[in-house]
Design an enzyme around this catalytic site. Structure first.
Site, PDB file in Angstrom:
ATOM      1  N   HIS A 105       0.866  -1.194   0.000  1.00  0.00           N
ATOM      2  CA  HIS A 105       0.000   0.000   0.000  1.00  0.00           C
ATOM      3  C   HIS A 105       0.895   1.234   0.000  1.00  0.00           C
ATOM      4  O   HIS A 105       1.369   1.673   1.053  1.00  0.00           O
ATOM      5  CB  HIS A 105      -0.943  -0.009   1.213  1.00  0.00           C
ATOM      6  CG  HIS A 105      -1.926   1.128   1.209  1.00  0.00           C
ATOM      7  ND1 HIS A 105      -3.285   0.926   1.149  1.00  0.00           N
ATOM      8  CD2 HIS A 105      -1.766   2.479   1.237  1.00  0.00           C
ATOM      9  CE1 HIS A 105      -3.918   2.089   1.165  1.00  0.00           C
ATOM     10  NE2 HIS A 105      -3.009   3.050   1.223  1.00  0.00           N
ATOM     11  N   HIS A 107       1.348   5.059  -2.385  1.00  0.00           N
ATOM     12  CA  HIS A 107       0.873   5.902  -3.489  1.00  0.00           C
ATOM     13  C   HIS A 107       2.079   6.422  -4.251  1.00  0.00           C
ATOM     14  O   HIS A 107       3.058   6.867  -3.637  1.00  0.00           O
ATOM     15  CB  HIS A 107       0.048   7.064  -2.946  1.00  0.00           C
ATOM     16  CG  HIS A 107      -1.188   6.613  -2.248  1.00  0.00           C
ATOM     17  ND1 HIS A 107      -2.408   6.524  -2.878  1.00  0.00           N
ATOM     18  CD2 HIS A 107      -1.392   6.174  -0.980  1.00  0.00           C
ATOM     19  CE1 HIS A 107      -3.312   6.070  -2.019  1.00  0.00           C
ATOM     20  NE2 HIS A 107      -2.727   5.860  -0.860  1.00  0.00           N
ATOM     21  N   PHE A 192      -1.416  17.949   3.686  1.00  0.00           N
ATOM     22  CA  PHE A 192      -1.065  16.706   2.986  1.00  0.00           C
ATOM     23  C   PHE A 192      -1.359  16.862   1.480  1.00  0.00           C
ATOM     24  O   PHE A 192      -0.501  16.602   0.626  1.00  0.00           O
ATOM     25  CB  PHE A 192      -1.932  15.612   3.628  1.00  0.00           C
ATOM     26  CG  PHE A 192      -1.716  14.208   3.165  1.00  0.00           C
ATOM     27  CD1 PHE A 192      -0.471  13.615   3.222  1.00  0.00           C
ATOM     28  CD2 PHE A 192      -2.794  13.456   2.719  1.00  0.00           C
ATOM     29  CE1 PHE A 192      -0.307  12.286   2.835  1.00  0.00           C
ATOM     30  CE2 PHE A 192      -2.634  12.126   2.341  1.00  0.00           C
ATOM     31  CZ  PHE A 192      -1.391  11.547   2.384  1.00  0.00           C
ATOM     32  N   LYS A 194      -1.700  19.614  -0.137  1.00  0.00           N
ATOM     33  CA  LYS A 194      -0.857  20.688  -0.687  1.00  0.00           C
ATOM     34  C   LYS A 194       0.520  20.158  -1.063  1.00  0.00           C
ATOM     35  O   LYS A 194       1.079  20.542  -2.086  1.00  0.00           O
ATOM     36  CB  LYS A 194      -0.735  21.848   0.304  1.00  0.00           C
ATOM     37  CG  LYS A 194      -1.899  22.811   0.193  1.00  0.00           C
ATOM     38  CD  LYS A 194      -1.719  24.030   1.071  1.00  0.00           C
ATOM     39  CE  LYS A 194      -2.988  24.885   0.982  1.00  0.00           C
ATOM     40  NZ  LYS A 194      -3.158  25.756   2.133  1.00  0.00           N
ATOM     41  N   GLY A 311      -8.209   9.821  -1.792  1.00  0.00           N
ATOM     42  CA  GLY A 311      -8.699  11.062  -1.181  1.00  0.00           C
ATOM     43  C   GLY A 311      -9.264  10.787   0.205  1.00  0.00           C
ATOM     44  O   GLY A 311      -9.623   9.663   0.520  1.00  0.00           O
ATOM     45  N   HIS A 339      -9.408   1.549  -0.253  1.00  0.00           N
ATOM     46  CA  HIS A 339      -9.268   2.204   1.053  1.00  0.00           C
ATOM     47  C   HIS A 339     -10.630   2.098   1.722  1.00  0.00           C
ATOM     48  O   HIS A 339     -11.650   2.384   1.083  1.00  0.00           O
ATOM     49  CB  HIS A 339      -8.999   3.706   0.883  1.00  0.00           C
ATOM     50  CG  HIS A 339      -7.600   4.059   0.524  1.00  0.00           C
ATOM     51  ND1 HIS A 339      -7.082   3.828  -0.710  1.00  0.00           N
ATOM     52  CD2 HIS A 339      -6.624   4.656   1.256  1.00  0.00           C
ATOM     53  CE1 HIS A 339      -5.831   4.276  -0.738  1.00  0.00           C
ATOM     54  NE2 HIS A 339      -5.528   4.786   0.447  1.00  0.00           N
ATOM     55  N   GLU A 342     -10.595   4.375   6.991  1.00  0.00           N
ATOM     56  CA  GLU A 342      -9.424   5.145   7.468  1.00  0.00           C
ATOM     57  C   GLU A 342      -9.989   6.316   8.275  1.00  0.00           C
ATOM     58  O   GLU A 342      -9.959   7.468   7.838  1.00  0.00           O
ATOM     59  CB  GLU A 342      -8.592   5.625   6.273  1.00  0.00           C
ATOM     60  CG  GLU A 342      -7.293   6.324   6.662  1.00  0.00           C
ATOM     61  CD  GLU A 342      -6.563   6.900   5.449  1.00  0.00           C
ATOM     62  OE1 GLU A 342      -7.082   6.809   4.327  1.00  0.00           O
ATOM     63  OE2 GLU A 342      -5.463   7.453   5.648  1.00  0.00           O
ATOM     64  N   HIS A 367      -5.969   0.287   5.054  1.00  0.00           N
ATOM     65  CA  HIS A 367      -6.127   0.857   6.409  1.00  0.00           C
ATOM     66  C   HIS A 367      -7.047   0.024   7.306  1.00  0.00           C
ATOM     67  O   HIS A 367      -6.604  -0.552   8.272  1.00  0.00           O
ATOM     68  CB  HIS A 367      -6.574   2.322   6.379  1.00  0.00           C
ATOM     69  CG  HIS A 367      -5.594   3.215   5.718  1.00  0.00           C
ATOM     70  ND1 HIS A 367      -4.447   3.608   6.336  1.00  0.00           N
ATOM     71  CD2 HIS A 367      -5.572   3.753   4.474  1.00  0.00           C
ATOM     72  CE1 HIS A 367      -3.750   4.385   5.511  1.00  0.00           C
ATOM     73  NE2 HIS A 367      -4.413   4.473   4.370  1.00  0.00           N
TER      74      HIS A 367
END
Lengths: 457, 457
Positions: A105, A107, A192, A194, A311, A339, A342, A367
């Protein structure tokens, strides 16, 4: 120690049979309870036994010191405070050497260290920057000066240090303890997003994209992890001639990188891709993406392995919003890696995503932080061996849990749930590869008494 | 809301059978999962159903507001920050009115509001104070001035405000967020013990003792809790003539208070006692205490109900240290109500106390915070219906967990474990009675969708 002395003293001085019986049953119960945990059914070779003894010695030493001096217990602290101390820990050094199997996991945009992004990527030729409505730093590569508002980064650096200071600060979400005092989950997620906003345009430039994903494999490899499954979006790439590379070409580029890396490092297993779209995408975008993913899975079998939504779950659309599209894809045998859960909430849409992940036959669940609160789902997850992708540091720095000893994965690990330890986005919190997460798992989430370190991945 | 609209829109516009099927199965799975929880097997009368609807409406409103604005979610915050907001919450006001059955885990010295201690007890005639080696405030009642270093409290108050400012601060462990920044569990426990150190000598004065425990029952009663089980030590009492009252006489005094209270409030059930000694007591003290408890249980059947050890588990002696004594008492049918697993640690002695509590047939377990990590114990606790005494606010203010949505009791409640909600020492954290703990339980630990509020106690 004192306990042990009293203990032995009782046994040998009194030779009292009820006490001996008690201690015998106690030990049996402890063993029986710990035998339910992940890894307890693995048999060790003689060498593995010896290696295990050594690792456990270091673990005990660190645990015992922490138990006596709670403020010194590294794994009880936030990653931002603990990172430097972790690196000095013998346990960490051993875990770095340990073959970790895979990182299932992560990204794409958060998988590489911010140090590489800063030192390597932002020092490239032809890199320009401007401030856009969305981003403090909007990067782009041009063959020649495009004029205002774009500024050549190398020139900007000559003018003052301000650019670099600001860039370094915004590339990660690292904060001091007092800065974190007023953080909420939503404000952390804003920072995060940004940071991703700065990294994203850098990575759409093809030469950078190629180097970055090679570096991604290299950082994992150097951390003794030979395999990574990357969550990747379908954004196109460009080069200095402003040629656009489609999603299809991008996947081909990634497959080439993976193959090149495996050629350069014959014992590595490379990467596989889980393609993603933002959970707030409209029905049309969702449909189109799923069609493309379906085609890519046919064209790149065993390389493109499935689909996920990304997201923030609490603020974004739940899986329930996309049920018609997702059900259709499920009928077409799409593999999901959702996901879900989470969140700290209980019974809100982000938490209920767990029900949809299970009902949509998600191959694994990302998660699953809230899973503990749902008895029936716990049962189904174990029965169907749906692996849980545990990202300890991510859950901490993104505000779900402060002290990882309170993370629900202790329950999953103690009860032999199918779990994998993963890194999510280490680049965004000044982490790197996978060993930091293994450290927290080993020191804060798994049991302290003699247990085997060899894990299922 | 948006989700619901999309939801209905799907159902009515497309009338697609796979989607309807999916939603039907989803709802079934959610119901099945929530039906495993505490209270889900209780049948409601029509009036109860209506009352439940109203309470749940208020709960949803507060949850939904918090879900959209996480910083506004009261039950996600520390009690020190949330107390004033809780008092304004309609949910809290309803929970105050609710009959709460009983408070089965409270310590005598921490069970009454600090406001009463400050405003009533420290304003009594004949109260003197000095500073001792152990305590900032060492209180004692004298018939006439005993001379230096004792000072009459009423006189001290006339001199300056300093005494009251300091006393109020030290009577509780309440702290601002920035003061809490460098807290460790051990430093919090130090302040906690110091507050007890101020209260203890006040309560050894017989007239104060009597008023205090009447007040204890009154505060519970006014909070719609008609019964309390108090953990009490065997320290003697004194009066102005310096007459000492033995442990036996003290128990008689408490029974008289309980009976008087029941006479004054015919629907109240009064109190029962669990007698305690510090876990660091030596073998002789432990043996003696247990003998006295055994006698008191015979002399006050149904009033003195059992035995427990008190003091911080992480830093104190584990149950294992006292096994010979405790085993002997167990053979003599002593009823234990042990604190066990009030810790974040996993596999350390404080955590292993849970094994001893179960093996020693503890009637209930206090806190059991670490129980979640021990599969076999979880099974035994449920099978043997060993009730878990859950003290949410205590666990938070004493540094185990920051956000109570991460408290392990969510699991116990979701899985219909025998649980009771208790207050531990509300006086020490500027709490009162039981409703604050019910508020956190209802808002942070139990599920958000329609569930029944009527609980087993």
């Amino acid at each position: 120690m004192k306990v042990l002395l009293i203990f032995l003293c009782y046994i040998f001085s009194t030779a009292s049979s009820p006490i001996q019986d008690y201690l015998y049953h106690r030990q049996q119960l402890i063993t029986e309870s710990s035998n339910a945990a992940v890894g307890s059914d693995i048999n060790f070779t003689e060498n593995e036994l010896m290696a295990n003894e050594i690792v456990m010695q270091y673990k005990y030493m660190e645990m015992e010191d922490g138990f006596r001096n709670p403020d010194r217990f590294i794994a009880g602290n936030s990653f931002f405070e603990a990172k430097d101390l972790i690196e000095k820990s013998c346990v960490y050094k051993i875990l770095q050497l340990l073959p970790k199997g895979g990182n299932l996991h992560a990204h794409g945009r958060g998988a590489v260290s911010s140090e590489y992004i800063y030192r390597n990527l932002t020092y490239r030729d032809n890199l320009y920057v401007r401030t856009s409505d969305l981003h403090i730093f909007d990067f782009k590569f041009f063959k020649s000066d495009p004029g205002s508002p774009w500024m050549l980064v190398s020139k900007l650096r000559l003018i003052s240090d301000e650019f670099d200071i600001k860039l370094k600060k915004k590339l990660t979400i690292v904060r001091t303890q007092s800065e974190m005092e007023n953080d909420t989950i939503n404000s952390i997620w804003e920072r995060f997003e940004k940071a991703f906003g700065i990294i994203k345009p850098l990575l759409t430039y093809k030469p950078v994209f190629e180097d970055y994903y090679y570096q991604c494999l290299l950082e994992q490899y150097e951390d003794n992890n030979k395999y990574i499954e990357l969550r990747i979006g379908l954004e196109t790439l460009y080069d200095l001639d402003q040629r656009q590379y489609s999603a299809y070409e991008k996947i081909q580029i990634l497959q080439d990188i993976s193959q090149k890396f495996r050629k350069d490092h014959p014992d590595a297993w490379g990467m596989r891709l889980i393609l993603c779209v933002n959970r707030n995408a409209g029905t049309e975008e969702m449909n189109n993406t799923l069609k493309i993913v379906q085609q890519l899975m046919v064209e790149y079998p065993g390389f493109v392995i499935g689909f996920d939504l990304i997201g923030q779950e609490d603020t974004g659309e739940p899986l329930l919003s996309h049920i018609p599209t997702l059900l259709k894809a499920k009928e077409n045998n799409m593999k999901f890696f959702f996901h879900a859960g989470e969140t700290k909430w209980y019974g809100e849409p982000s938490d209920l995503n767990l029900f949809d992940a299970v009902l949509l036959n998600s191959t694994r669940i990302g998660h699953a932080y809230a899973l503990l609160k749902h008895p029936k789902l716990l049962h189904l997850v174990k029965e169907r061996a749906i692996a849980l992708e545990i990202n300890p540091i991510s859950n901490q720095v993104l505000g779900l849990v402060k002290d990882l000893r309170n993370h629900p994965s202790s329950y999953f690990i103690a009860n032999n749930f199918p779990v994998v330890i993963a890194s999510d986005d280490p680049g965004i919190w000044d982490g790197k590869a996978l060993s930091y997460d293994w450290y927290y798992t080993f020191m804060a989430l798994a049991i302290a008494w003699k247990k085997k370190i060899k894990q299922k991945c």
